[in-house]
Write an enzyme that holds these catalytic residues in place. Sequence first.
Site, short mmCIF file in Angstrom:
data_model
loop_
_atom_site.label_atom_id
_atom_site.label_comp_id
_atom_site.label_asym_id
_atom_site.label_seq_id
_atom_site.Cartn_x
_atom_site.Cartn_y
_atom_site.Cartn_z
N ARG A 1 -21.85 0.51 2.22
CA ARG A 1 -21.47 -0.91 2.23
C ARG A 1 -21.80 -1.55 3.59
O ARG A 1 -21.57 -0.96 4.64
CB ARG A 1 -19.98 -1.02 1.95
CG ARG A 1 -19.49 -2.44 1.88
CD ARG A 1 -18.16 -2.54 1.20
NE ARG A 1 -17.07 -1.97 2.00
CZ ARG A 1 -15.79 -2.03 1.62
NH1 ARG A 1 -15.47 -2.57 0.47
NH2 ARG A 1 -14.86 -1.50 2.37
N ARG B 1 -18.55 -1.76 8.52
CA ARG B 1 -17.16 -1.85 8.97
C ARG B 1 -16.74 -0.53 9.59
O ARG B 1 -17.16 0.54 9.14
CB ARG B 1 -16.25 -2.12 7.74
CG ARG B 1 -16.20 -3.57 7.38
CD ARG B 1 -15.55 -3.81 6.04
NE ARG B 1 -14.35 -3.04 5.76
CZ ARG B 1 -13.54 -3.28 4.71
NH1 ARG B 1 -13.82 -4.27 3.89
NH2 ARG B 1 -12.48 -2.54 4.49
N ARG C 1 0.82 -1.21 0.00
CA ARG C 1 0.00 0.00 0.00
C ARG C 1 0.86 1.27 0.00
O ARG C 1 0.30 2.35 -0.12
CB ARG C 1 -0.87 0.00 1.25
CG ARG C 1 -2.36 -0.02 0.96
CD ARG C 1 -3.06 -0.21 2.26
NE ARG C 1 -4.46 0.09 2.21
CZ ARG C 1 -5.41 -0.84 2.38
NH1 ARG C 1 -5.06 -2.10 2.56
NH2 ARG C 1 -6.66 -0.48 2.39
P1 AMP Z 1 -8.53 -3.19 3.48
O1 AMP Z 1 -9.51 -4.26 3.82
O2 AMP Z 1 -7.47 -3.67 2.56
O3 AMP Z 1 -9.16 -1.92 3.04
O4 AMP Z 1 -7.79 -2.86 4.86
C1 AMP Z 1 -8.45 -2.40 5.98
C2 AMP Z 1 -7.52 -1.62 6.89
O5 AMP Z 1 -6.41 -2.44 7.31
C3 AMP Z 1 -6.89 -0.45 6.24
O6 AMP Z 1 -7.70 0.71 6.32
C4 AMP Z 1 -5.66 -0.27 7.07
O7 AMP Z 1 -5.90 0.36 8.31
C5 AMP Z 1 -5.24 -1.70 7.35
N1 AMP Z 1 -4.34 -2.20 6.31
C6 AMP Z 1 -4.59 -3.25 5.49
N2 AMP Z 1 -3.53 -3.47 4.67
C7 AMP Z 1 -2.61 -2.53 4.97
C8 AMP Z 1 -1.34 -2.21 4.45
N3 AMP Z 1 -0.79 -2.95 3.45
N4 AMP Z 1 -0.68 -1.17 4.97
C9 AMP Z 1 -1.21 -0.46 5.94
N5 AMP Z 1 -2.41 -0.69 6.48
C10 AMP Z 1 -3.10 -1.70 6.02
#
Ligand code: AMP
Length: 840
Positions: free
Chosen positions: A751, A783, A712
């Site tokens: 969502r 969420r 990310r």
């Molecule tokens: P996502 O489901 O991929 O949108 O991830 C949900 C949350 O997890 C994000 O808003 C971040 O707080 C954390 N997160 C997931 N993947 C990462 C990553 N690669 N780097 C930093 N934070 C992450």
Amino acid sequence: MGISAKITLAATLLGSTVLTAADIKNSDCLECHGDKTLTSTNAAGVARSLFVDAGVVSGSAHQKTSCASCHQDLTIKHPDDNVAAQAVNCSRCHEEAALSYGTGVHAAARRNHLRAGTHDAPRCVDCHGSHGVLSAALPASPLNYKNLAGTCGRCHEQESRDVIESVHGQALAAGRHDAPTCTDCHAEHKTRGLKESSSLVISQEICSKCHASERLNTKYNLPADRVKTFFASYHGLAAQYGSTRAANCASCHGFHLVLPSTNPRSTIYKDNLAATCGQCHPGATANFAQGKIHVDAAAAEAGNNLGERINWWVRKLYLGMIFAVIGLMAAHNALIFGRKAAARARLEDRTITRMDRSQRVQHFVLAFSFILLALTGFALKFPDSWIARVLGSDESIRRWGHRIAGVVLLLAGAYHIGYGLATRQGRSLIKDMMPTPKDALDAAANARYLVGLAKDKPAFGRFGYAEKMEYWAVVWGTIIMGATGLMIWFKLATTHWLPRWSIDVATTIHYYEAILACLAIIVWHFYHVIFDPDVYPLNRACVDGRVSSHWYAEEHGLDARAGNGSMTQTQSTMSVTMKTKNDQSTTTVPKSNDADAYRAAWLSGGSVGSNPMPAPRKDARRLVLLGAPGVGKGTQAKLLNDLTGACHLSTGDIFRGAKSLAASERSPAMESALGYMTRGELVPDQTVLDLVCERVACMHCPAGFLLDGFPRTLAQAEALEKLLAGEKISLTAVIDYELPLDTIVERLAGRRVCAGCKAISHVSEKLAAPGVCPRCGGKLYQRDDDRPEAIRVRMEAYQRSTKPLTDFYGKRGLLMTISAEGTPEQILKRTVEALAARAK
Ligand code: AMP
């Protein structure tokens, strides 16, 4: 010389012959009874003539009957024995009429009178006459239709006068044989009193006999709607409902003195109506009685009377209104239904191939011929039904339609046997359809689950007991219906070998098997493929062959799940279809069980337990999915996982999984990571990289992987590059899903996730029950990071940190940009096409 003397002499002359009363000749009787002056005096001192007019007897219906055969009580000693003749017993010859008479009111009255010592109730002779009995067809007969009212009037004076004056009596007098006389309402010998009869009996059994007759109404120009309108009125409906008080025809028109409405003496004459109505509705005014009584709002014409016309138009207006209002409501809801069904269909990841093309064609032919057979078959059995009308009520069309459909069904059955023997899919289908002891255990276990005695539903293989039952029922039904149908069709050939009754038995089997089959299809098959809430409004496998992976996992868990011990059929039976350009060709990629084991290890941080690592598959894809939060990366990852078998590795899922752990089970790093996540911020790179490094074995999944949400940041991307290089793994591509910002925000804010099955829905879907998952009924929640304040932070973080990754991967030639507009399937199709194009 008296009779007895003559007979004694005759007996003497004839020697041994004994003469009986039956041998008494009429001439012997008339010797005395031909004397006009012959009388007898009864106990009361009244003289009665005993004269019998021989001319009258010879002109009567009994002209060939001897005196002695009626007066059987007389002996040869008559009249010397001074015994008077008894009343004649007509039942000796007219047994049926006597039996009927015995059940009527006259006989009952006679029995009562006799008990009371009187003789007033009528006997046969009172109506028919004695020596001069005439056929009722003769004008002189007291029973002739013109005379009957007068005959009955000998006892029922007032009623007789009323009938003679009534429209009925007038019509009889005018020679209209069809007009009712006493016996038409009260019956002939079995005479019934109607005083105590219910409204329904009077209206339905008495008056309707003539007034509902199209023939009589037409012949005598009588209004045709009287009975219909009476029964449609409150009086008629109440009578049918069992009321004994509701007015019947005679309540208004009179019983015997039925007069036309133009006659001032008639109860329905306009000035008398209030009084007539007042019999039941005390205080009824002229207004109460005004207007048409026999109202037919559904008549073709509006009518002449003002009230009748208004009523007619009111009905028309209402019909129009009902049609328009209900039509609009139905159209409105049909559109909602269509939208919802489409939205729901879009949500489904229908990627599992359940029926191949040949199976779908066979199913279609079977369904088509079955429906046609049912329609054409029941049309014969129920010739007045709508089914018969649909077929044009034409027997030759029906018969040939039925036969052709039968032949098609039999050909389809023959083809299916060939398919089952000659093709790999056919053999596999038959093999998987074979009943096993497990099916019985499954049925019992499912019954326990359904009634709440067991917590878990049993897991079924490719075909559960329900589908196997259905399949073999169709096989059985086709054989039975085919055999009996052919027997009936070729009955001459059949009876060459078998007796005639075999056709009757075949017909009975054919009919009841048809009912059994139709009901089984409706109750069993239609439930599973239409009415089951999981597939409603239709399991479209019969159309395009596909079902959703969610449904498949739920209904055929053994076949769908990997790594659950009994998973042996998966490789052979479960496949996913990868559609390429324009849906022209399909590639079937075997679904690997590896991915589930690797994903479980990814989420839990545990080991995948494979040492050494299995060799990667040639078709394995290793993809990084990029895109702003809310573009649908997660959904695409799941669809791609179903499609390619590649393991879905989401860092967000690791954090969400950790959230459900008890606080004591979480590491301090994880605890602080959850705080970032809740606020919508990115978790520090080091924490994320530590987690990924711990799980690097997951990237060796032989089926490939889909990195979702990682990397990310540039730092993460660089770290991943190093990590993969060290593991000698190269990426297939990096997919960047693009979507306008507004759409993303709208998607994220609305969502909702199901706490049960984890399916995603959107508030715009207008769910049947708000807050309840349309798939499994689980509770929907938002969420933490989908709350508006968190979305803003996440979008900023994305723009700042993740967007630069597109340049990073663009420079390495790995980037593929794909629009995330449209349905998940459309996006998936774009992705697959882009991957296919890239692979060339
Ligand atoms: P996502 O489901 O991929 O949108 O991830 C949900 C949350 O997890 C994000 O808003 C971040 O707080 C954390 N997160 C997931 N993947 C990462 C990553 N690669 N780097 C930093 N934070 C992450």
